[in-house]
Design a protein around this motif. Structure first.
Motif, short mmCIF file in Angstrom:
data_model
loop_
_atom_site.label_atom_id
_atom_site.label_comp_id
_atom_site.label_asym_id
_atom_site.label_seq_id
_atom_site.Cartn_x
_atom_site.Cartn_y
_atom_site.Cartn_z
N MET A 1 0.73 -1.28 -0.13
CA MET A 1 -0.05 0.08 -0.04
C MET A 1 0.79 1.13 -0.12
SD MET A 1 -1.15 0.01 3.94
CE MET A 1 -0.83 -1.77 3.82
N LEU A 2 0.16 2.34 -0.45
CA LEU A 2 0.94 3.46 -0.58
C LEU A 2 1.14 4.10 1.08
CD1 LEU A 2 2.07 6.23 -1.97
CD2 LEU A 2 -0.64 6.74 -2.40
N ARG A 3 2.47 4.64 1.55
CA ARG A 3 2.46 5.48 2.69
C ARG A 3 3.19 6.80 2.18
NH1 ARG A 3 1.18 0.54 3.09
NH2 ARG A 3 2.49 -1.12 4.46
N THR A 4 2.39 7.89 1.73
CA THR A 4 3.02 8.74 0.86
C THR A 4 4.13 9.28 1.38
OG1 THR A 4 0.85 8.93 -0.01
CG2 THR A 4 2.20 10.61 -0.36
N THR A 5 4.02 10.23 2.81
CA THR A 5 5.00 10.93 3.05
C THR A 5 6.15 10.15 3.56
OG1 THR A 5 3.69 10.59 5.26
CG2 THR A 5 3.19 12.53 4.05
N LEU A 6 5.95 8.93 3.96
CA LEU A 6 7.08 8.14 4.54
C LEU A 6 7.81 7.58 3.22
CD1 LEU A 6 5.24 5.97 7.08
CD2 LEU A 6 6.30 8.12 7.29
N VAL A 7 7.25 7.40 2.34
CA VAL A 7 8.08 6.85 1.12
C VAL A 7 8.88 8.03 0.33
CG1 VAL A 7 7.69 6.19 -1.33
CG2 VAL A 7 6.56 5.17 0.41
N ALA A 8 8.35 9.13 0.53
CA ALA A 8 8.99 9.99 -0.13
C ALA A 8 10.37 10.45 0.80
CB ALA A 8 8.21 11.71 0.08
N GLN A 148 -2.71 2.35 10.99
CA GLN A 148 -2.68 3.08 12.31
C GLN A 148 -3.37 4.33 12.29
OE1 GLN A 148 -0.84 2.20 14.85
NE2 GLN A 148 1.04 1.23 14.51
N PRO A 149 -3.89 4.75 13.38
CA PRO A 149 -4.90 6.01 13.34
C PRO A 149 -4.07 7.25 12.90
CG PRO A 149 -4.82 4.88 15.52
CD PRO A 149 -3.76 4.12 14.62
N GLU A 150 -3.04 7.10 12.99
CA GLU A 150 -2.32 8.60 12.36
C GLU A 150 -2.26 8.63 10.73
OE1 GLU A 150 -0.27 7.40 16.30
OE2 GLU A 150 -1.12 6.50 14.63
N PHE A 151 -2.22 7.51 10.32
CA PHE A 151 -2.28 7.19 8.93
C PHE A 151 -3.54 7.56 8.58
CE2 PHE A 151 -2.46 4.61 4.87
CZ PHE A 151 -1.68 5.43 4.18
N LEU A 152 -4.57 7.18 8.99
CA LEU A 152 -6.11 7.06 8.66
C LEU A 152 -6.49 8.80 8.51
CD1 LEU A 152 -7.76 3.95 10.16
CD2 LEU A 152 -7.23 4.51 8.02
N ASP A 218 5.33 0.60 12.41
CA ASP A 218 5.07 0.72 10.97
C ASP A 218 3.61 1.34 10.64
OD1 ASP A 218 5.27 0.00 8.12
OD2 ASP A 218 6.21 -1.75 8.71
N THR A 219 3.31 1.37 9.52
CA THR A 219 1.85 1.91 9.27
C THR A 219 0.61 1.11 9.36
OG1 THR A 219 2.86 3.31 7.29
CG2 THR A 219 0.69 2.96 7.23
N PRO A 220 0.69 -0.19 9.10
CA PRO A 220 -0.06 -1.24 9.94
C PRO A 220 0.07 -1.42 11.26
CG PRO A 220 0.93 -2.12 7.71
CD PRO A 220 1.84 -0.98 8.23
N SER A 221 -0.68 -1.69 11.86
CA SER A 221 -0.32 -1.86 13.45
C SER A 221 -0.04 -3.20 13.53
CB SER A 221 -1.71 -1.54 14.15
OG SER A 221 -2.82 -2.78 13.93
N PRO A 222 0.67 -3.42 14.82
CA PRO A 222 1.17 -4.82 15.12
C PRO A 222 0.10 -5.77 15.34
CG PRO A 222 2.45 -3.14 16.36
CD PRO A 222 1.36 -2.51 15.75
N GLY A 254 11.84 -1.04 16.88
CA GLY A 254 12.43 0.03 16.63
C GLY A 254 12.45 0.40 15.25
N THR A 255 11.53 -0.24 14.57
CA THR A 255 11.45 0.17 13.05
C THR A 255 10.18 0.77 12.66
OG1 THR A 255 12.88 -1.90 12.86
CG2 THR A 255 11.62 -1.11 10.83
N SER A 256 10.38 1.82 11.86
CA SER A 256 9.37 2.55 11.06
C SER A 256 9.02 1.97 9.60
CB SER A 256 9.69 4.14 11.23
OG SER A 256 10.85 4.33 10.06
N HIS A 257 8.01 2.58 9.00
CA HIS A 257 7.97 2.16 7.69
C HIS A 257 9.04 2.18 6.77
CE1 HIS A 257 5.33 1.04 4.21
NE2 HIS A 257 5.87 1.95 3.53
N THR A 258 9.63 3.24 6.74
CA THR A 258 10.82 3.59 6.03
C THR A 258 12.27 3.15 6.52
OG1 THR A 258 11.43 5.76 6.91
CG2 THR A 258 9.83 5.79 5.21
N ALA A 259 12.27 2.52 7.74
CA ALA A 259 13.32 1.99 8.19
C ALA A 259 13.69 0.76 7.97
CB ALA A 259 13.52 2.34 9.68
N LEU A 260 12.24 -0.01 7.43
CA LEU A 260 12.26 -1.34 7.22
C LEU A 260 13.30 -1.86 6.35
CD1 LEU A 260 10.54 -3.73 8.21
CD2 LEU A 260 9.10 -3.44 6.17
#
Length: 285
Positions: A1-8, A148-152, A218-222, A254-260
């Motif tokens: 899926m798209l995680r726009t700001t994070l992919v940028a 995650q609620p922040e992404f929604l 990450d963007t999807p919740s655990p 300790g890993t965000s979407h872009t850190a993956l």
């Protein structure tokens, strides 16, 4: 899926690293699809995230090419693959991958997908299970309620103007067959974010072994990742005399979407045994 700001942000952070891949193009569903082949061994198809290309997938591709013949694809409108007059949907992307396999003569392969590529890979398993040996899905979601609620909360603010003059646009223009096609791609990817995402019934029917990989931030919740594992038949107790389920879950600390994707050696250590069908031995094995 798209995680726009994070992919940028990822486009800025990832350093390309490749071991002399062989570039090629093939016609698939009316588009000229660009791909690169590297390594030797069982076939493994790699699918990138939204706004990305093969190079921005970074060092994971040469790492996987140490044990597999890696076919790294650039999906519709991304990188050097041409766009066509058709929406970008996960189902369409999955059908494109199936068409690619037919075009180049791959009967069956494993799949590694990240973000948008992970959801396309999941649809590949759902729509074309006979073509997928095993699937590694990094940052995947089968239901929009798992974000995650922040992404929604951010989604309604998403607009094409967000990308104008950014490194994402620069990267697109550097490779695209049509450097002026970026606005059309952005429109399609924003529309993709608003497509219905509710695949629970389909996921529950999957028999293909799947490794779910995601960060704990990450963007999807655990919780969503655990729910998906249980839908796939995993999450049961081991050491009870029965073989472990085929599907698995790895949550990176300790890993965000872009850190993956910036942890290729860790990903390789997780992916390799799964693709080989190896299970760590317990004291009762």
């Amino acid at each position: 899926m798209l995680r726009t700001t994070l992919v940028a942000a990822m486009l800025l952070a990832t350093t390309p690293a490749f071991a002399q891949p062989e570039p090629a193009r093939v016609e698939v569903n009316g588009m000229h699809m660009y791909y690169e082949v590297s390594g030797e061994g069982p076939p493994l198809i790699v699918l990138h995230g939204a706004y990305m290309n093969i190079e921005t997938m970074g060092a994971i591709i040469p790492a996987l090419a140490e044990s597999h013949t890696v076919y790294a694809l650039e999906l519709q409108g991304h990188g050097r693959t041409t766009d066509i007059d058709r929406p970008i949907t996960y189902q369409n992307l999955a059908d494109d991958v199936a068409g690619f396999m037919e075009a180049v003569g791959i009967g069956k392969a494993s799949v590694f997908g990240y973000s948008m590529g992970a959801n396309a890979g999941l649809q590949m398993v759902i729509r074309h299970p006979e073509k997928v040996d095993r699937a590694v899905l990094a940052s995947v979601a089968y239901d929009a309620k798992g974000w995650q609620p922040e992404f929604l909360a951010f989604l309604p603010q998403l607009a094409p103007e967000f990308f104008v003059g950014t490194p994402v646009e620069d990267e697109y223009r550097r490779l695209a067959a049509n450097p002026e096609g970026f606005p059309a791609l952005v429109d399609k990817l924003i529309a993709l974010e608003h497509e219905p995402l509710a695949w629970e019934a389909d996921v529950a029917k999957i028999e293909t072994p799947i490794l779910i990989v995601q960060g704990d931030a990450d963007t999807p919740s655990p919780e969503h990742a655990v729910a998906m594992l249980r839908l796939l038949g995993g999450g049961t107790m081991g050491d009870m005399g029965a073989p472990l389920p085929a599907s698995r879950l790895a949550i990176l600390p300790g890993t965000s979407h872009t850190a993956l994707m910036n942890q290729p050696e860790l990903l390789k250590a997780l992916i390799g045994p799964f693709l080989r069908g190896e299970t760590p031995k317990g004291m009762f094995d």
